[in-house]
Motif scaffolding. Structure first.
Motif, PDB file in Angstrom:
ATOM      1  N   SER A  63       0.832  -1.200   0.000  1.00 15.57           N
ATOM      2  CA  SER A  63       0.000   0.000   0.000  1.00 15.57           C
ATOM      3  C   SER A  63       0.868   1.252   0.000  1.00 15.57           C
ATOM      4  O   SER A  63       1.998   1.239   0.477  1.00 15.57           O
ATOM      5  N   ASP A  64       0.306   2.308  -0.560  1.00 14.20           N
ATOM      6  CA  ASP A  64       0.906   3.631  -0.556  1.00 14.20           C
ATOM      7  C   ASP A  64      -0.148   4.598  -0.034  1.00 14.20           C
ATOM      8  O   ASP A  64      -1.306   4.559  -0.463  1.00 14.20           O
ATOM      9  N   PHE A  65       0.275   5.471   0.859  1.00 14.77           N
ATOM     10  CA  PHE A  65      -0.638   6.412   1.494  1.00 14.77           C
ATOM     11  C   PHE A  65      -0.348   7.808   0.950  1.00 14.77           C
ATOM     12  O   PHE A  65       0.794   8.253   0.963  1.00 14.77           O
ATOM     13  N   HIS A  66      -1.395   8.501   0.491  1.00 18.20           N
ATOM     14  CA  HIS A  66      -1.220   9.789  -0.168  1.00 18.20           C
ATOM     15  C   HIS A  66      -1.713  10.980   0.641  1.00 18.20           C
ATOM     16  O   HIS A  66      -1.241  12.084   0.440  1.00 18.20           O
ATOM     17  N   ARG A  67      -2.652  10.753   1.515  1.00 23.02           N
ATOM     18  CA  ARG A  67      -3.169  11.873   2.317  1.00 23.02           C
ATOM     19  C   ARG A  67      -3.816  11.321   3.566  1.00 23.02           C
ATOM     20  O   ARG A  67      -4.253  10.190   3.596  1.00 23.02           O
ATOM     21  N   LYS A  68      -3.873  12.159   4.593  1.00 27.56           N
ATOM     22  CA  LYS A  68      -4.482  11.718   5.848  1.00 27.56           C
ATOM     23  C   LYS A  68      -6.001  11.800   5.760  1.00 27.56           C
ATOM     24  O   LYS A  68      -6.561  12.532   4.943  1.00 27.56           O
ATOM     25  N   ILE A  75     -14.314   7.503   2.703  1.00 31.21           N
ATOM     26  CA  ILE A  75     -13.435   7.040   1.639  1.00 31.21           C
ATOM     27  C   ILE A  75     -14.248   6.168   0.691  1.00 31.21           C
ATOM     28  O   ILE A  75     -15.045   5.348   1.135  1.00 31.21           O
ATOM     29  N   ASP A  76     -14.087   6.410  -0.593  1.00 30.09           N
ATOM     30  CA  ASP A  76     -14.728   5.570  -1.597  1.00 30.09           C
ATOM     31  C   ASP A  76     -13.668   4.603  -2.101  1.00 30.09           C
ATOM     32  O   ASP A  76     -12.708   5.009  -2.757  1.00 30.09           O
ATOM     33  N   MET A  77     -13.844   3.323  -1.766  1.00 28.96           N
ATOM     34  CA  MET A  77     -12.868   2.295  -2.127  1.00 28.96           C
ATOM     35  C   MET A  77     -13.238   1.661  -3.457  1.00 28.96           C
ATOM     36  O   MET A  77     -14.343   1.165  -3.629  1.00 28.96           O
ATOM     37  N   GLU A  78     -12.289   1.692  -4.371  1.00 32.66           N
ATOM     38  CA  GLU A  78     -12.433   1.101  -5.692  1.00 32.66           C
ATOM     39  C   GLU A  78     -11.737  -0.259  -5.693  1.00 32.66           C
ATOM     40  O   GLU A  78     -10.658  -0.396  -5.128  1.00 32.66           O
ATOM     41  N   VAL A  79     -12.364  -1.235  -6.323  1.00 34.77           N
ATOM     42  CA  VAL A  79     -11.808  -2.594  -6.385  1.00 34.77           C
ATOM     43  C   VAL A  79     -11.512  -2.956  -7.838  1.00 34.77           C
ATOM     44  O   VAL A  79     -12.364  -2.775  -8.707  1.00 34.77           O
ATOM     45  N   TYR A  96     -10.590   7.061  -2.635  1.00 36.96           N
ATOM     46  CA  TYR A  96     -10.767   8.480  -2.923  1.00 36.96           C
ATOM     47  C   TYR A  96     -11.508   9.151  -1.778  1.00 36.96           C
ATOM     48  O   TYR A  96     -12.450   8.583  -1.223  1.00 36.96           O
ATOM     49  N   LEU A  97     -11.125  10.360  -1.456  1.00 40.68           N
ATOM     50  CA  LEU A  97     -11.833  11.135  -0.436  1.00 40.68           C
ATOM     51  C   LEU A  97     -13.155  11.610  -1.013  1.00 40.68           C
ATOM     52  O   LEU A  97     -13.180  12.323  -2.023  1.00 40.68           O
ATOM     53  N   ASN A  98     -14.254  11.166  -0.413  1.00 38.82           N
ATOM     54  CA  ASN A  98     -15.599  11.597  -0.801  1.00 38.82           C
ATOM     55  C   ASN A  98     -15.840  11.540  -2.304  1.00 38.82           C
ATOM     56  O   ASN A  98     -16.515  12.399  -2.849  1.00 38.82           O
ATOM     57  N   GLY A  99     -15.251  10.566  -2.980  1.00 34.45           N
ATOM     58  CA  GLY A  99     -15.480  10.391  -4.403  1.00 34.45           C
ATOM     59  C   GLY A  99     -14.772  11.393  -5.279  1.00 34.45           C
ATOM     60  O   GLY A  99     -15.036  11.457  -6.475  1.00 34.45           O
ATOM     61  N   GLU A 100     -13.883  12.191  -4.736  1.00 34.30           N
ATOM     62  CA  GLU A 100     -13.138  13.181  -5.518  1.00 34.30           C
ATOM     63  C   GLU A 100     -12.052  12.478  -6.314  1.00 34.30           C
ATOM     64  O   GLU A 100     -11.119  11.917  -5.756  1.00 34.30           O
ATOM     65  N   VAL A 105      -6.461   8.920  -1.611  1.00 37.95           N
ATOM     66  CA  VAL A 105      -6.031   8.780  -0.230  1.00 37.95           C
ATOM     67  C   VAL A 105      -5.045   7.632  -0.090  1.00 37.95           C
ATOM     68  O   VAL A 105      -4.007   7.745   0.558  1.00 37.95           O
ATOM     69  N   VAL A 106      -5.384   6.508  -0.707  1.00 35.76           N
ATOM     70  CA  VAL A 106      -4.570   5.299  -0.562  1.00 35.76           C
ATOM     71  C   VAL A 106      -4.677   4.471  -1.841  1.00 35.76           C
ATOM     72  O   VAL A 106      -5.711   4.489  -2.507  1.00 35.76           O
ATOM     73  N   GLU A 107      -3.591   3.800  -2.173  1.00 34.81           N
ATOM     74  CA  GLU A 107      -3.585   2.825  -3.251  1.00 34.81           C
ATOM     75  C   GLU A 107      -2.950   1.565  -2.697  1.00 34.81           C
ATOM     76  O   GLU A 107      -2.020   1.644  -1.883  1.00 34.81           O
ATOM     77  N   GLY A 108      -3.435   0.431  -3.119  1.00 34.59           N
ATOM     78  CA  GLY A 108      -2.852  -0.796  -2.617  1.00 34.59           C
ATOM     79  C   GLY A 108      -3.217  -1.990  -3.455  1.00 34.59           C
ATOM     80  O   GLY A 108      -4.007  -1.900  -4.402  1.00 34.59           O
ATOM     81  N   SER A 109      -2.611  -3.096  -3.081  1.00 35.46           N
ATOM     82  CA  SER A 109      -2.912  -4.358  -3.748  1.00 35.46           C
ATOM     83  C   SER A 109      -2.662  -5.492  -2.776  1.00 35.46           C
ATOM     84  O   SER A 109      -1.916  -5.336  -1.799  1.00 35.46           O
ATOM     85  N   ASN A 110      -3.316  -6.593  -3.034  1.00 37.34           N
ATOM     86  CA  ASN A 110      -3.029  -7.804  -2.274  1.00 37.34           C
ATOM     87  C   ASN A 110      -3.232  -9.013  -3.167  1.00 37.34           C
ATOM     88  O   ASN A 110      -3.869  -8.934  -4.207  1.00 37.34           O
ATOM     89  N   VAL A 111      -2.604 -10.097  -2.760  1.00 35.85           N
ATOM     90  CA  VAL A 111      -2.758 -11.371  -3.449  1.00 35.85           C
ATOM     91  C   VAL A 111      -3.419 -12.312  -2.463  1.00 35.85           C
ATOM     92  O   VAL A 111      -2.971 -12.449  -1.316  1.00 35.85           O
ATOM     93  N   THR A 112      -4.504 -12.936  -2.915  1.00 33.21           N
ATOM     94  CA  THR A 112      -5.171 -13.938  -2.096  1.00 33.21           C
ATOM     95  C   THR A 112      -4.967 -15.295  -2.751  1.00 33.21           C
ATOM     96  O   THR A 112      -4.784 -15.397  -3.971  1.00 33.21           O
ATOM     97  N   VAL A 113      -5.012 -16.319  -1.934  1.00 29.93           N
ATOM     98  CA  VAL A 113      -4.906 -17.683  -2.443  1.00 29.93           C
ATOM     99  C   VAL A 113      -6.186 -18.429  -2.079  1.00 29.93           C
ATOM    100  O   VAL A 113      -6.796 -18.157  -1.040  1.00 29.93           O
TER     101      VAL A 113
END
Length: 143
Positions: A63-68, A75-79, A96-100, A105-113
């Protein structure tokens, strides 16, 4: 359409500095996945776990954090589905903060098995899930 879910920052999400405690973003990723299964795949995550006997534990996370963010923000989380392997799925997230669109705010990724819920044995991605996730990926790639 690319899936997004709004998540409200609760009091229990903040740290002593009054901002979201960074591990909570990983929780937001997971909440978004649960909603993604319901909304985009038409199956509850509980059904995946308990009736279809499929668990998706995370084996890698970035993950990378861009703003507090603070208490009361939303937060609107996109998948995104990045890759479907033999037994793994790589997921991507952008918050995204409030859909802006300009306020990431944050970007990330994960791998699931894929594992059987009852005995934790590794299994291939089930065909029903591969089909639905592939269709979602193909739709996303058009954008």
């Amino acid at each position: 359409m690319l899936f997004r879910v709004p998540i409200k920052v609760c009091f229990s999400d903040i740290d002593n500095a009054g901002i979201v405690y960074y591990p909570r973003f990983m929780h937001y990723f997971h909440l978004a996945i649960e909603e993604f299964f319901d909304s985009m795949l038409g199956i509850s995550y509980a059904e995946v776990l308990h009736k279809r006997n499929l668990s998706l534990p995370t084996v890698h996370l970035e993950s990378d954090f861009h703003r507090k963010m603070k208490y009361g923000d939303q937060i609107d989380m996109e998948v995104r589905v990045i890759k479907i392997g033999k037994s793994s799925i790589s997921w991507g997230y952008r918050g995204y903060l409030n859909g802006e669109e300009n306020e990431i705010v944050v970007e990330g990724s994960n791998v699931t098995v894929c594992l059987r819920t009852d005995n934790f044995e590794k299994v291939d991605v089930p065909q029903w899930l591969r089909k639905d996730l592939t269709a979602y990926m193909e739709e996303f790639d058009k954008k």
